[in-house]
Design a protein around this motif. Structure first.
Motif, short mmCIF file in Angstrom:
data_model
loop_
_atom_site.label_atom_id
_atom_site.label_comp_id
_atom_site.label_asym_id
_atom_site.label_seq_id
_atom_site.Cartn_x
_atom_site.Cartn_y
_atom_site.Cartn_z
N ASN A 209 -0.65 -102.47 -13.21
CA ASN A 209 -0.90 -101.60 -12.07
C ASN A 209 -0.37 -102.13 -10.75
O ASN A 209 -0.76 -101.68 -9.69
CB ASN A 209 -2.40 -101.35 -11.94
N CYS A 210 0.52 -103.10 -10.78
CA CYS A 210 1.04 -103.65 -9.52
C CYS A 210 2.55 -103.46 -9.39
O CYS A 210 3.24 -104.32 -8.81
CB CYS A 210 0.66 -105.12 -9.40
N PHE A 211 3.09 -102.39 -9.93
CA PHE A 211 4.50 -102.05 -9.78
C PHE A 211 5.42 -103.17 -10.25
O PHE A 211 6.47 -103.43 -9.67
CB PHE A 211 4.83 -101.73 -8.31
N LYS A 212 5.04 -103.88 -11.28
CA LYS A 212 5.86 -104.98 -11.75
C LYS A 212 6.29 -104.75 -13.19
O LYS A 212 5.54 -104.22 -13.99
CB LYS A 212 5.11 -106.32 -11.65
N CYS A 243 10.09 -103.04 -2.05
CA CYS A 243 9.89 -102.34 -0.79
C CYS A 243 8.53 -102.73 -0.22
O CYS A 243 7.65 -103.23 -0.93
CB CYS A 243 9.98 -100.83 -0.98
N VAL A 244 8.34 -102.50 1.07
CA VAL A 244 7.13 -102.95 1.75
C VAL A 244 5.87 -102.36 1.14
O VAL A 244 4.83 -103.01 1.07
CB VAL A 244 7.23 -102.64 3.26
N GLU A 245 5.95 -101.10 0.67
CA GLU A 245 4.75 -100.47 0.10
C GLU A 245 4.31 -101.15 -1.18
O GLU A 245 3.11 -101.43 -1.38
CB GLU A 245 5.02 -98.98 -0.17
N LYS A 246 5.24 -101.43 -2.08
CA LYS A 246 4.88 -102.05 -3.35
C LYS A 246 4.46 -103.50 -3.15
O LYS A 246 3.57 -104.00 -3.84
CB LYS A 246 6.06 -101.97 -4.33
N LEU A 376 6.58 -91.96 -3.89
CA LEU A 376 6.05 -93.31 -3.88
C LEU A 376 4.56 -93.31 -3.50
O LEU A 376 3.77 -94.06 -4.08
CB LEU A 376 6.84 -94.17 -2.89
N LYS A 377 4.20 -92.49 -2.55
CA LYS A 377 2.79 -92.40 -2.15
C LYS A 377 1.92 -91.94 -3.31
O LYS A 377 0.81 -92.45 -3.51
CB LYS A 377 2.65 -91.44 -0.97
N GLU A 378 2.43 -90.98 -4.09
CA GLU A 378 1.65 -90.51 -5.25
C GLU A 378 1.53 -91.60 -6.30
O GLU A 378 0.47 -91.76 -6.92
CB GLU A 378 2.33 -89.27 -5.84
N GLU A 379 2.61 -92.38 -6.51
CA GLU A 379 2.52 -93.51 -7.43
C GLU A 379 1.47 -94.51 -6.94
O GLU A 379 0.67 -95.03 -7.72
CB GLU A 379 3.88 -94.22 -7.52
N PHE A 380 1.51 -94.78 -5.67
CA PHE A 380 0.57 -95.70 -5.03
C PHE A 380 -0.87 -95.25 -5.31
O PHE A 380 -1.73 -96.03 -5.71
CB PHE A 380 0.85 -95.70 -3.53
#
Length: 470
Positions: A209-212, A243-246, A376-380
């Motif tokens: 769950n951490c975009f990795k 990116c800064v969000e991830k 990206l916001k929805e993924e977040f």
């Protein structure tokens, strides 16, 4: 070059050579314990214009005392939660259940003899020992008792709740299994919940769950078969390329993990005898989690992520002020005078947060192409909702309680930050249809920030305690 830089250079060189300072029995570690934990936790934070020292001064001298007092009030100390929801991700097989064996306090004659020892602690194999299972019941039991007066007030509180949830899996508080819990009677502290079952929770959070990508392993994962000898360099090189969000998402989760570990180290079972129990600061436990040498360089990064989490939640506190300033809003408990007093305390705290000089700029989030930013916001949001679901897989009930509360609190902070225009357009009077916070969100939001604020304060305590420790 500073002494901190020299120590870190030494650590890196030894790591590259496949050596660990202090690994041999009796071999002293470089520098003092305070320096190894805190020498890197200073100055400006990555992706921010704020420094650690400004946060320490603001939190410890101004905000923490006021916030702590607010959270002792009836409105904020009672949290409704369903601790009996089944784990939605895997079959729960944690030791003792733990969910089953920690539902009710144990009677005095059920406490195992081993618990009478002043140095009694759990091993990671606690699941194999019935005595330790019984001890987990006693330490992890959730106190659900409420006064009759409070129970009557609870019936009225439900009239003041709305339904809205963006970043967290909604807890069914109308379920017969949902109960109000007095948070002051159930402080977050060490319960003995550790080892493979506890790491399974954090592994699921970090690995899925951490975009990795799965090919990049998080350092110091005790369940991983091959951890490597690069001290996490490949992981952090990959992280900096995001990116800064991830990158922020990972820092928030790491910061939450660090904060919880600070709480457990600060309220540790130091003594358990026939004359009573003693809880307090466990310096060794703190070093195990944050010493740069013992954690192969990761500990100080965890602490800096805790400060990043603090900035995010502090920014949300400052942004939500208009919602609570409305004349029609009340923190309803049934005692009109007391409710008015508590609201005034709350507004004083929120105005104080606005005075913080170096707030995080949330406008850097999702600021690119509108279509890509929305995706990206929805993924977040979905990643964070999934983390909130994982909290129902925590075996220890008290850990589950505080895990659910702090996750919902952080989710509420993100909801606030991403609802800025809705908050700005709220009517001064009448209902706010564009932006709402339920009582559950309000209680979890302030208590979650109270936990982060407490962590920052405890770091000052640990720094003083470690000052003369090698």
């Amino acid at each position: 070059m500073s002494r901190c830089d020299l120590r870190w250079l030494l650590l890196s060189l030894l790591g590259a050579a496949g050596l660990r300072p202090g690994a041999a029995a009796g071999q002293p570690l470089p520098g003092s314990a305070e320096q190894r934990c805190f020498c890197q936790v200073t100055g400006y934070l990555d992706d921010c214009t704020c420094d650690v020292e400004t946060i320490d001064t603001f939190n410890n001298n101004k905000l923490f005392p006021r916030l702590n007092k607010l959270l002792e009030s009836d409105y904020f100390r009672h949290y409704k939660v369903n601790l009996k929801k089944p784990c939605p991700l895997w079959n729960d097989s944690s030791h003792c259940g733990i969910r089953d064996c920690a539902v009710k306090p144990c009677a005095s004659d059920e406490v195992p003899g081993g618990a009478e020892s002043a140095s009694y602690k759990y091993s990671e194999e606690a699941s194999k020992h019935d005595g330790e299972c019984e001890e987990a019941k006693r330490l992890g039991a959730v106190n659900e008792s409420l006064s009759e007066e409070t129970q009557r007030a609870m019936l009225q509180w439900t009239q003041h709740e709305d339904s809205s949830d963006n970043f967290c899996e909604a807890d069914d508080i109308q379920s017969p299994d949902a109960e109000y819990v007095d948070l002051l009677l159930n402080p977050e502290r060490y319960t003995g919940y550790k080892g493979p079952e506890a790491w399974k929770i954090w592994n699921s959070i970090y690995e899925e769950n951490c975009f990795k990508p799965r090919t990049i392993e998080r350092p110091l994962n005790p369940l991983a078969s091959g951890r490597g000898d690069d001290d996490g360099n490949s992981f952090y090189s990959w992280l900096e390329g995001l990116c800064v969000e991830k990158r922020a998402f990972y820092k928030l989760i790491s910061g939450l993990h660090a904060s919880i570990n600070v709480h457990l180290s600060a309220r540790y079972l130091l003594q358990d005898t026939w004359s009573g129990t003693k809880w307090g600061h466990n310096i060794t436990e703190f070093q195990h989690r944050f010493d740069e040498v013992l954690t192969q360089g990761e500990g100080p990064k965890r602490l800096k992520n805790l400060y990043f989490l603090y900035l995010i939640e502090l920014r949300a506190m400052s942004k939500v002020l208009p919602f609570f300033e409305r004349p029609g809003f009340q923190l309803f408990t049934g005692n009109e005078n007391r409710d008015r007093e508590i609201k005034n305390q709350l507004l004083e705290i929120l105005h104080l947060t606005k005075s913080f000089p170096l707030h995080f700029d949330e406008n850097s989030f999702f600021a690119g192409n509108k279509k890509e930013a929305a995706k990206l916001k929805e993924e977040f949001r979905l990643h964070f909702r999934n983390i909130s679901r994982i909290m129902d897989c925590v075996g220890c009930l008290k850990c589950r309680l505080w895990g659910k509360l702090q996750t919902q609190g952080l989710g509420t902070a993100l909801k606030i930050l991403f609802s800025q225009k809705l908050i700005e357009n709220m009517p001064e009077s009448g209902p706010s249809y564009g932006f709402q916070l339920t009582r559950q969100e309000i209680v979890s939001f302030f208590n979650a920030f109270g936990r982060i604020s407490t962590s920052v304060k405890e770091l000052e305590n640990f720094k003083n305690l470690l000052r003369n420790v090698q």
